[in-house]
Design a protein around this motif. Structure first.
Motif, PDB file in Angstrom:
ATOM      1  N   ASP A   3      26.880  46.703  39.608  1.00  0.00           N
ATOM      2  CA  ASP A   3      25.734  45.939  39.117  1.00  0.00           C
ATOM      3  C   ASP A   3      25.667  44.528  39.692  1.00  0.00           C
ATOM      4  OD1 ASP A   3      27.812  44.752  37.784  1.00  0.00           O
ATOM      5  OD2 ASP A   3      27.058  45.172  35.767  1.00  0.00           O
ATOM      6  N   GLY A   4      26.612  44.171  40.582  1.00  0.00           N
ATOM      7  CA  GLY A   4      26.595  42.880  41.246  1.00  0.00           C
ATOM      8  C   GLY A   4      27.416  41.802  40.557  1.00  0.00           C
ATOM      9  N   LYS A   5      27.950  42.106  39.381  1.00  0.00           N
ATOM     10  CA  LYS A   5      28.765  41.121  38.664  1.00  0.00           C
ATOM     11  C   LYS A   5      30.191  41.147  39.212  1.00  0.00           C
ATOM     12  CE  LYS A   5      26.108  41.269  34.435  1.00  0.00           C
ATOM     13  NZ  LYS A   5      26.121  41.534  32.993  1.00  0.00           N
ATOM     14  N   ARG A   6      30.787  39.967  39.254  1.00  0.00           N
ATOM     15  CA  ARG A   6      32.145  39.835  39.769  1.00  0.00           C
ATOM     16  C   ARG A   6      33.138  39.871  38.607  1.00  0.00           C
ATOM     17  NH1 ARG A   6      33.934  38.339  44.641  1.00  0.00           N
ATOM     18  NH2 ARG A   6      31.870  37.647  45.271  1.00  0.00           N
ATOM     19  N   VAL A   7      34.170  40.701  38.734  1.00  0.00           N
ATOM     20  CA  VAL A   7      35.235  40.797  37.733  1.00  0.00           C
ATOM     21  C   VAL A   7      36.391  39.926  38.212  1.00  0.00           C
ATOM     22  CG1 VAL A   7      36.831  42.349  36.561  1.00  0.00           C
ATOM     23  CG2 VAL A   7      34.553  43.166  37.185  1.00  0.00           C
ATOM     24  N   PRO A   8      36.735  38.864  37.462  1.00  0.00           N
ATOM     25  CA  PRO A   8      37.819  37.979  37.900  1.00  0.00           C
ATOM     26  C   PRO A   8      39.172  38.686  37.845  1.00  0.00           C
ATOM     27  CG  PRO A   8      37.035  37.341  35.723  1.00  0.00           C
ATOM     28  CD  PRO A   8      36.138  38.434  36.212  1.00  0.00           C
ATOM     29  N   LEU A   9      40.120  38.205  38.648  1.00  0.00           N
ATOM     30  CA  LEU A   9      41.454  38.793  38.705  1.00  0.00           C
ATOM     31  C   LEU A   9      42.301  38.327  37.525  1.00  0.00           C
ATOM     32  CD1 LEU A   9      42.291  38.311  42.494  1.00  0.00           C
ATOM     33  CD2 LEU A   9      41.290  40.283  41.373  1.00  0.00           C
ATOM     34  N   ASP A  10      43.254  39.182  37.113  1.00  0.00           N
ATOM     35  CA  ASP A  10      44.190  38.826  36.052  1.00  0.00           C
ATOM     36  C   ASP A  10      45.351  37.994  36.586  1.00  0.00           C
ATOM     37  OD1 ASP A  10      42.787  40.124  34.021  1.00  0.00           O
ATOM     38  OD2 ASP A  10      43.821  42.018  34.371  1.00  0.00           O
ATOM     39  N   VAL A  11      45.637  38.093  37.891  1.00  0.00           N
ATOM     40  CA  VAL A  11      46.729  37.315  38.480  1.00  0.00           C
ATOM     41  C   VAL A  11      46.152  36.086  39.175  1.00  0.00           C
ATOM     42  CG1 VAL A  11      48.235  39.298  38.787  1.00  0.00           C
ATOM     43  CG2 VAL A  11      46.723  38.635  40.624  1.00  0.00           C
ATOM     44  N   LYS A  12      46.980  35.052  39.266  1.00  0.00           N
ATOM     45  CA  LYS A  12      46.539  33.815  39.918  1.00  0.00           C
ATOM     46  C   LYS A  12      47.678  33.275  40.771  1.00  0.00           C
ATOM     47  CE  LYS A  12      47.710  31.177  35.781  1.00  0.00           C
ATOM     48  NZ  LYS A  12      48.428  32.246  35.178  1.00  0.00           N
ATOM     49  N   ALA A  13      47.380  32.336  41.611  1.00  0.00           N
ATOM     50  CA  ALA A  13      48.397  31.729  42.468  1.00  0.00           C
ATOM     51  C   ALA A  13      49.498  31.130  41.595  1.00  0.00           C
ATOM     52  CB  ALA A  13      47.767  30.648  43.346  1.00  0.00           C
ATOM     53  N   GLY A  14      50.742  31.381  41.985  1.00  0.00           N
ATOM     54  CA  GLY A  14      51.885  30.886  41.240  1.00  0.00           C
ATOM     55  C   GLY A  14      52.529  31.916  40.331  1.00  0.00           C
ATOM     56  N   ASP A  15      51.831  33.032  40.032  1.00  0.00           N
ATOM     57  CA  ASP A  15      52.395  34.084  39.177  1.00  0.00           C
ATOM     58  C   ASP A  15      53.524  34.814  39.883  1.00  0.00           C
ATOM     59  OD1 ASP A  15      50.638  33.571  37.119  1.00  0.00           O
ATOM     60  OD2 ASP A  15      49.366  35.323  37.486  1.00  0.00           O
ATOM     61  N   LEU A  16      54.557  35.187  39.130  1.00  0.00           N
ATOM     62  CA  LEU A  16      55.616  36.060  39.632  1.00  0.00           C
ATOM     63  C   LEU A  16      55.246  37.482  39.249  1.00  0.00           C
ATOM     64  CD1 LEU A  16      58.827  34.075  38.666  1.00  0.00           C
ATOM     65  CD2 LEU A  16      57.756  34.257  40.900  1.00  0.00           C
ATOM     66  N   ILE A  17      55.294  38.404  40.221  1.00  0.00           N
ATOM     67  CA  ILE A  17      54.831  39.764  39.970  1.00  0.00           C
ATOM     68  C   ILE A  17      55.864  40.792  40.412  1.00  0.00           C
ATOM     69  CG2 ILE A  17      52.387  39.145  40.161  1.00  0.00           C
ATOM     70  CD1 ILE A  17      52.512  40.425  43.012  1.00  0.00           C
ATOM     71  N   LEU A  18      55.704  42.008  39.901  1.00  0.00           N
ATOM     72  CA  LEU A  18      56.434  43.177  40.356  1.00  0.00           C
ATOM     73  C   LEU A  18      55.439  44.103  41.033  1.00  0.00           C
ATOM     74  CD1 LEU A  18      58.550  44.017  37.182  1.00  0.00           C
ATOM     75  CD2 LEU A  18      59.324  42.865  39.236  1.00  0.00           C
ATOM     76  N   PHE A  19      55.861  44.743  42.136  1.00  0.00           N
ATOM     77  CA  PHE A  19      54.970  45.653  42.849  1.00  0.00           C
ATOM     78  C   PHE A  19      55.768  46.828  43.364  1.00  0.00           C
ATOM     79  CE2 PHE A  19      56.218  42.111  45.529  1.00  0.00           C
ATOM     80  CZ  PHE A  19      56.797  42.741  46.619  1.00  0.00           C
ATOM     81  N   GLY A  20      55.074  47.898  43.731  1.00  0.00           N
ATOM     82  CA  GLY A  20      55.723  49.104  44.234  1.00  0.00           C
ATOM     83  C   GLY A  20      56.225  48.942  45.654  1.00  0.00           C
TER      84      GLY A  20
END
Length: 104
Positions: free
Chosen positions: A51-68
């Motif tokens: 529909d053209g709306k932007r969904v913001p991200l849950d992560v931001k610069a500086g976050d520590l994350i786990l990934f596969g």
């Protein structure tokens, strides 16, 4: 370094683990597994829905994350290695209280 990932992509710097020793034997770098933790360096503006709306991200610069293990693309920028991945490839965000090892 000025770089901006597009849409729902993020740029991650892999966190290095200390030298691993198993039973007194030092494991060479080529046999070590790469860590699956990283720090978000930059994040895109979010995914655009139908529909053209932007969904913001849950992560931001500086976050520590786990990934596969096999979820990202490795790139080399200014002589340093980074990972580019989509936000949905992030398994978890490490909260500051979790890093100290305290249970609530």
């Amino acid at each position: 370094m000025d770089i901006r990932p597009l849409h729902d992509r993020i740029i991650v710097r892999r966190l290095e683990e200390g030298e691993q020793k198993i039973g007194g034997i030092i494991i060479p770098d080529t046999a070590k597994e790469k860590p699956q933790q990283g720090k978000v360096i930059a994040a895109g503006n979010g995914k655009v829905k139908d529909d053209g709306k932007r969904v913001p991200l849950d992560v931001k610069a500086g976050d520590l994350i786990l990934f596969g293990k096999y979820t990202s693309q490795e790139v080399k920028l200014d002589g340093e290695e980074f990972l580019i991945m989509r936000e949905d490839e992030v398994l978890a965000v490490i909260e500051s209280g979790a890093a100290s090892g305290k249970k609530q």
